[in-house]
Scaffold this motif. Sequence first.
Motif, mmCIF file in Angstrom:
data_model
loop_
_atom_site.group_PDB
_atom_site.id
_atom_site.type_symbol
_atom_site.label_atom_id
_atom_site.label_comp_id
_atom_site.label_asym_id
_atom_site.label_seq_id
_atom_site.Cartn_x
_atom_site.Cartn_y
_atom_site.Cartn_z
ATOM 1 N N GLN A 131 0.992 -1.272 -0.052
ATOM 2 C CA GLN A 131 -0.102 0.117 0.041
ATOM 3 C C GLN A 131 0.940 1.203 -0.094
ATOM 4 O O GLN A 131 0.465 2.316 -0.510
ATOM 5 N N GLY A 132 1.811 1.117 0.689
ATOM 6 C CA GLY A 132 2.702 2.371 0.906
ATOM 7 C C GLY A 132 3.537 2.469 -0.574
ATOM 8 O O GLY A 132 3.749 3.797 -1.067
ATOM 9 N N VAL A 133 3.871 1.363 -1.189
ATOM 10 C CA VAL A 133 4.586 1.666 -2.598
ATOM 11 C C VAL A 133 3.690 2.031 -3.354
ATOM 12 O O VAL A 133 3.866 2.988 -4.408
ATOM 13 N N ASN A 134 2.334 1.548 -3.522
ATOM 14 C CA ASN A 134 1.329 2.246 -4.259
ATOM 15 C C ASN A 134 1.101 3.681 -4.166
ATOM 16 O O ASN A 134 1.015 4.673 -5.259
ATOM 17 N N LYS A 135 1.234 4.376 -2.946
ATOM 18 C CA LYS A 135 0.931 5.448 -2.780
ATOM 19 C C LYS A 135 2.056 6.421 -3.208
ATOM 20 O O LYS A 135 2.193 7.630 -3.438
ATOM 21 N N MET A 189 -1.953 -10.434 -3.266
ATOM 22 C CA MET A 189 -1.826 -8.987 -2.588
ATOM 23 C C MET A 189 -1.552 -7.748 -3.049
ATOM 24 O O MET A 189 -2.139 -6.808 -3.005
ATOM 25 N N LEU A 190 -0.755 -8.143 -4.426
ATOM 26 C CA LEU A 190 -0.777 -7.008 -5.316
ATOM 27 C C LEU A 190 -2.050 -6.289 -5.809
ATOM 28 O O LEU A 190 -2.236 -5.080 -5.900
ATOM 29 N N GLU A 191 -2.740 -7.437 -6.340
ATOM 30 C CA GLU A 191 -3.972 -7.046 -7.019
ATOM 31 C C GLU A 191 -5.247 -6.463 -6.017
ATOM 32 O O GLU A 191 -5.897 -5.628 -6.734
ATOM 33 N N GLN A 192 -4.987 -6.881 -4.977
ATOM 34 C CA GLN A 192 -6.035 -6.103 -3.874
ATOM 35 C C GLN A 192 -5.457 -4.921 -3.499
ATOM 36 O O GLN A 192 -6.363 -4.520 -2.636
ATOM 37 N N ASN A 193 -4.194 -4.501 -3.758
ATOM 38 C CA ASN A 193 -3.922 -3.227 -3.621
ATOM 39 C C ASN A 193 -3.496 -2.412 -4.461
ATOM 40 O O ASN A 193 -2.618 -1.437 -4.473
ATOM 41 N N GLY A 194 -4.211 -2.570 -5.537
ATOM 42 C CA GLY A 194 -4.093 -1.245 -6.655
ATOM 43 C C GLY A 194 -3.293 -1.617 -7.841
ATOM 44 O O GLY A 194 -2.760 -0.618 -8.452
ATOM 45 N N PHE A 195 -2.668 -3.054 -7.942
ATOM 46 C CA PHE A 195 -1.788 -3.282 -8.998
ATOM 47 C C PHE A 195 -2.294 -4.327 -10.108
ATOM 48 O O PHE A 195 -3.027 -5.135 -9.839
ATOM 49 N N ARG A 196 -1.780 -3.920 -11.299
ATOM 50 C CA ARG A 196 -2.072 -5.097 -12.075
ATOM 51 C C ARG A 196 -0.650 -6.042 -12.213
ATOM 52 O O ARG A 196 0.661 -5.196 -12.734
ATOM 53 N N VAL A 197 -0.551 -7.163 -12.229
ATOM 54 C CA VAL A 197 0.600 -8.105 -12.234
ATOM 55 C C VAL A 197 0.893 -8.177 -13.672
ATOM 56 O O VAL A 197 0.184 -8.789 -14.430
ATOM 57 N N GLU A 198 1.846 -7.818 -14.356
ATOM 58 C CA GLU A 198 2.390 -8.080 -15.771
ATOM 59 C C GLU A 198 3.423 -9.237 -16.019
ATOM 60 O O GLU A 198 3.341 -9.806 -16.773
ATOM 61 N N VAL A 257 23.566 -22.651 -0.769
ATOM 62 C CA VAL A 257 22.245 -22.737 -0.169
ATOM 63 C C VAL A 257 21.255 -22.593 -1.347
ATOM 64 O O VAL A 257 21.562 -22.105 -2.408
ATOM 65 N N MET A 258 19.971 -23.125 -1.231
ATOM 66 C CA MET A 258 19.163 -23.018 -2.283
ATOM 67 C C MET A 258 18.110 -21.878 -2.050
ATOM 68 O O MET A 258 17.347 -22.138 -1.216
ATOM 69 N N PHE A 259 18.348 -20.726 -2.890
ATOM 70 C CA PHE A 259 17.390 -19.568 -2.838
ATOM 71 C C PHE A 259 16.390 -19.848 -3.772
ATOM 72 O O PHE A 259 16.557 -20.538 -4.897
ATOM 73 N N VAL A 260 15.267 -19.429 -3.499
ATOM 74 C CA VAL A 260 13.997 -19.547 -4.550
ATOM 75 C C VAL A 260 13.612 -18.089 -4.373
ATOM 76 O O VAL A 260 13.277 -17.569 -3.483
ATOM 77 N N ARG A 261 13.775 -17.329 -5.652
ATOM 78 C CA ARG A 261 13.506 -15.947 -5.643
ATOM 79 C C ARG A 261 12.132 -15.640 -6.223
ATOM 80 O O ARG A 261 11.842 -16.231 -7.174
ATOM 81 N N LEU A 262 11.199 -14.799 -5.750
ATOM 82 C CA LEU A 262 10.306 -14.137 -6.275
ATOM 83 C C LEU A 262 10.318 -12.871 -7.032
ATOM 84 O O LEU A 262 10.810 -12.036 -6.452
ATOM 85 N N ARG A 263 10.182 -12.565 -8.324
ATOM 86 C CA ARG A 263 10.627 -11.793 -9.163
ATOM 87 C C ARG A 263 9.286 -11.281 -9.958
ATOM 88 O O ARG A 263 8.653 -12.147 -10.155
ATOM 89 N N PHE A 264 9.063 -10.198 -9.976
ATOM 90 C CA PHE A 264 7.912 -9.548 -10.429
ATOM 91 C C PHE A 264 7.725 -8.060 -11.032
ATOM 92 O O PHE A 264 8.825 -7.358 -10.764
ATOM 93 N N LYS A 265 7.151 -7.851 -11.914
ATOM 94 C CA LYS A 265 6.614 -6.333 -12.220
ATOM 95 C C LYS A 265 5.348 -5.979 -12.201
ATOM 96 O O LYS A 265 4.602 -6.904 -12.828
ATOM 97 N N ALA A 266 4.753 -4.990 -11.667
ATOM 98 C CA ALA A 266 3.346 -4.926 -11.491
ATOM 99 C C ALA A 266 3.179 -3.243 -11.935
ATOM 100 O O ALA A 266 4.137 -2.464 -11.549
ATOM 101 N N VAL A 267 1.927 -2.832 -12.141
ATOM 102 C CA VAL A 267 1.638 -1.479 -12.569
ATOM 103 C C VAL A 267 0.590 -1.113 -11.815
ATOM 104 O O VAL A 267 -0.370 -1.735 -11.746
ATOM 105 N N LYS A 268 0.762 0.350 -11.367
ATOM 106 C CA LYS A 268 -0.329 0.761 -10.456
ATOM 107 C C LYS A 268 -1.404 1.039 -11.325
ATOM 108 O O LYS A 268 -1.530 1.813 -12.478
ATOM 109 N N ILE A 269 -2.614 0.844 -10.712
ATOM 110 C CA ILE A 269 -3.869 1.099 -11.772
ATOM 111 C C ILE A 269 -4.932 1.743 -10.910
ATOM 112 O O ILE A 269 -5.726 2.419 -11.388
ATOM 113 N N ASN A 270 -4.658 2.039 -9.646
ATOM 114 C CA ASN A 270 -5.654 2.823 -8.965
ATOM 115 C C ASN A 270 -4.933 3.012 -7.533
ATOM 116 O O ASN A 270 -3.956 2.563 -7.027
#
Length: 270
Positions: A131-135, A189-198, A257-270
């Motif tokens: 939510q802070g990122v969105n603002k 979480m992203l979609e419920q807080n004003g983002f479109r996940v690309e 160690v075995m890392f598992v990374r979550l990588r994403f790009k999302a766009v603010k829609i509201n």
Amino acid sequence: MLKTTSVPMMAHNDDDEWSPKNYDKHASFVPALGAPVLRLLDPQSHERILDLGAGNGVLTIELEKHCSSVVAVDASAVMIQAARRIGCQDARVVDGHDLIEDTDLATGQFDAVFSNAALHWMKKDPERVIQGVNKCLKPEGRFVAECGGYMDLCEVRSGLHMALKKRGVKNPDEYDPWFFPGVNTYTRMLEQNGFRVEYIELIPRLTKLNSDIAGFIETFGFSFMKPFEGDEAMQKEIRDEVQSNLKFSQDEGTWSVMFVRLRFKAVKIN
């Protein structure tokens, strides 16, 4: 192309136990892993970017070469001091959980918010961070990040939980600083807080360490040692025990160690 010299965010910690010296010694393997998320960000010369989890500011300095301006924020005052020492133009102590209330930053002025190896430390309230990122973002501004994802550090994390339970700690999760979401969880979480996940993906990545498992725990897993504050011998015993139990999974002469990374790009829609 940006240089891959990033150092990830130092997590918020009331005692600010992060050590730049330990980080340089045990975790300099991290910078080379930042190239894909930097390419995904694709910063432009006219853009203003918020570096959420800037650590010691090495990545911020690189971003400043490619953008109009960059603001570096991190919860660790020690790391922000290091960022200022190397010349970051604008480096501030801000916990990601508090970003939403920051009257200077959360005003819709940024073209992008970038975060590398930081969001998984923001366990207290991950949705509040989003939510802070969105603002902070302009309309259609992008949120580009990579963080720990589902099953990240599974063997080390399990070993630490077992070691604490063995020593009478009933709920080791209280001392576990990490939030490792999966694709479905973080997309929601992203979609419920004003983002479109690309784009969003979990990426397993076996990573060779600079030193060993004990050094890794000393650098990143210090919060697990809080039940044993002041007992350096017990803390060392735990680190050594976890390392010993993981010897079977290591290649001769190296520690990984075995890392598992979550990588994403999302766009603010509201």
